[in-house]
Design a protein around this motif. Structure first.
Motif, short mmCIF file in Angstrom:
data_model
loop_
_atom_site.label_atom_id
_atom_site.label_comp_id
_atom_site.label_asym_id
_atom_site.label_seq_id
_atom_site.Cartn_x
_atom_site.Cartn_y
_atom_site.Cartn_z
N LYS A 46 -101.65 5.98 -19.28
CA LYS A 46 -101.80 5.98 -20.74
C LYS A 46 -102.13 4.58 -21.23
N PHE A 47 -102.72 4.52 -22.42
CA PHE A 47 -103.00 3.25 -23.07
C PHE A 47 -101.70 2.71 -23.67
N PRO A 48 -101.67 1.41 -24.00
CA PRO A 48 -100.48 0.88 -24.66
C PRO A 48 -100.16 1.65 -25.95
N GLU A 49 -98.88 1.94 -26.14
CA GLU A 49 -98.38 2.64 -27.34
C GLU A 49 -98.87 4.08 -27.44
N ALA A 50 -99.29 4.65 -26.32
CA ALA A 50 -99.90 5.97 -26.33
C ALA A 50 -99.06 6.99 -25.55
N GLU A 51 -99.55 8.23 -25.53
CA GLU A 51 -98.98 9.29 -24.71
C GLU A 51 -99.85 9.50 -23.49
N SER A 52 -99.22 9.77 -22.37
CA SER A 52 -99.95 10.23 -21.19
C SER A 52 -100.12 11.74 -21.30
N LEU A 53 -100.90 12.32 -20.41
CA LEU A 53 -101.03 13.77 -20.40
C LEU A 53 -99.70 14.42 -20.04
N ASP A 54 -98.91 13.75 -19.19
CA ASP A 54 -97.57 14.26 -18.88
C ASP A 54 -96.68 14.24 -20.12
N ASP A 55 -96.80 13.20 -20.93
CA ASP A 55 -96.04 13.14 -22.19
C ASP A 55 -96.45 14.28 -23.11
N LEU A 56 -97.75 14.54 -23.18
CA LEU A 56 -98.24 15.62 -24.02
C LEU A 56 -97.71 16.96 -23.54
N PHE A 57 -97.64 17.15 -22.24
CA PHE A 57 -97.11 18.40 -21.69
C PHE A 57 -95.64 18.58 -22.07
N ASP A 58 -94.87 17.50 -22.02
CA ASP A 58 -93.47 17.58 -22.43
C ASP A 58 -93.36 18.00 -23.90
N ARG A 59 -94.24 17.47 -24.72
CA ARG A 59 -94.24 17.84 -26.14
C ARG A 59 -94.67 19.29 -26.32
N ALA A 60 -95.64 19.72 -25.52
CA ALA A 60 -96.10 21.11 -25.59
C ALA A 60 -94.98 22.07 -25.22
N LYS A 61 -94.20 21.72 -24.21
CA LYS A 61 -93.08 22.58 -23.82
C LYS A 61 -92.07 22.69 -24.95
N LYS A 62 -91.83 21.59 -25.64
CA LYS A 62 -90.91 21.62 -26.78
C LYS A 62 -91.47 22.49 -27.89
N ALA A 63 -92.78 22.40 -28.14
CA ALA A 63 -93.42 23.22 -29.17
C ALA A 63 -93.26 24.70 -28.86
N ILE A 64 -93.48 25.07 -27.60
CA ILE A 64 -93.33 26.48 -27.22
C ILE A 64 -91.89 26.93 -27.41
N ASP A 65 -90.94 26.10 -27.01
CA ASP A 65 -89.52 26.47 -27.14
C ASP A 65 -89.09 26.59 -28.60
N GLU A 66 -89.60 25.71 -29.46
CA GLU A 66 -89.13 25.69 -30.84
C GLU A 66 -89.94 26.57 -31.79
N LEU A 67 -91.23 26.75 -31.51
CA LEU A 67 -92.09 27.48 -32.44
C LEU A 67 -92.42 28.90 -31.98
N VAL A 68 -92.52 29.11 -30.68
CA VAL A 68 -92.99 30.39 -30.17
C VAL A 68 -91.86 31.29 -29.66
#
Length: 308
Positions: free
Chosen positions: A134-156
């Motif tokens: 990832k770039f400085p102060e950014a998200e990696s694709l792994d970070d994005l996946f962790d956020r996506a898992k949270k979205a599925i758990d909380e929204l879906v």
């Protein structure tokens, strides 16, 4: 169709309409670019996707708060019959964050002789090919996946369990988000299947306003028969993808002359548009010919269109 063959929940993931940053070779994650002239909901592609989904009754719509996705979600909501479904925004649905690279030019290959730190110091931001990078102060694709898992758990998932406990089938929600985020949301949802098998990259790549659909069925659930279970011992799920990169609504648009998008095709935009569509991009040495609608997810972005 028998009500018992209808899944418990249907989720339609919709990529946003074309933004002004889709027309530029810049890193565009949380940078809040508006829709372009022919991505604008009042005129073109988002109106087209809204119209194409108007006969699909959504129970709820969720959207990223970034303009390009929010306006797309609003276009879908406006095309729904009354009473219209509620629309809520969630930061969990934002695109991958590119940190200090946001708004800066995108480049495919690193500059020979420079370390990555030296690239960043000079304002150069080449593609990072590993999921953990990832770039400085950014998200990696792994970070994005962790956020996506949270979205599925909380929204879906609350819709899944509520529908099963209430004896409902065919609950349908729409999620208006971004190419890279959707690529991770789909995987996060598919991993809820009882098999637990990771689908890999086979469902990546979306054109602007294209949609992908995933169904979730609670095993043993029947219409009109509430299912009893404890939250710590839920029933098994069957999760599958039924549609990928559906963009038939773009057949109802035609090119028009002038305005944004009149410039000639820029070959280097093939890669960046595929990248932001969520497609996996290979290195130049190993890249296969791009497949329409999958790797080359935005092949038509450079042309203005008008709905008939």
């Amino acid at each position: 169709m028998s009500t018992n063959t209808v899944p418990t929940l249907i989720v339609t993931f919709i990529r946003h309409g074309e933004s002004t940053d889709n027309l530029r070779s810049v890193w565009a994650g949380w940078k809040d670019a508006p829709l372009s002239n022919h991505g604008n909901a009042k005129l073109h592609r988002t109106k087209a996707v809204g119209k194409s989904l108007s006969s699909t009754r959504f129970d709820a719509i969720y959207a990223s708060p970034l303009k390009r996705a929010l306006w797309t979600g609003q276009a879908v909501q406006e095309a729904q019959p009354d009473p219209k479904p509620p629309l809520e925004t969630s930061d969990l649905l934002r695109e991958q964050h590119f940190g200090v690279a946001e708004g800066h030019p995108w480049q495919w290959n690193p500059t020979p002789g420079l370390t990555m730190e030296e690239h960043f110091a000079r304002g150069l931001y080449p593609v990072l090919h590993e999921r953990w990078e990832k770039f400085p102060e950014a998200e990696s694709l792994d970070d994005l996946f962790d956020r996506a898992k949270k979205a599925i758990d909380e929204l879906v998932m609350p819709y899944v369990w509520r529908a099963a406990k209430e004896g409902k089938k065919g609950v349908h929600i729409a999620i208006a988000s971004h190419g890279l985020c959707i690529s991770q949301l789909v995987v996060a949802l598919l991993l809820k299947d009882e098999s637990g098998v990771h689908p890999g990259d086979k469902y990546r790549g979306l054109q602007n306003t294209a949609w992908t659909r995933v169904t979730v069925d609670v095993k043993g659930a029947k219409e009109g028969e509430p299912l009893e279970f404890s939250d710590d011992n839920p029933p098994k799920l069957q999760v599958k993808v039924t549609d990928v990169n559906r963009h038939e609504h773009l057949a109802d648009v035609t090119r028009q002359k002038g305005g944004i998008g009149r410039e000639g095709f820029d070959p280097k935009q093939r890669d960046i548009r595929a990248f932001f569509g969520g497609a996996k991009i290979e290195t130049e040495a190993t890249a296969p010919e791009l497949e329409e609608g999958r790797s080359e997810s935005n092949a038509r972005d450079e042309a203005e269109v008008e709905i008939h």
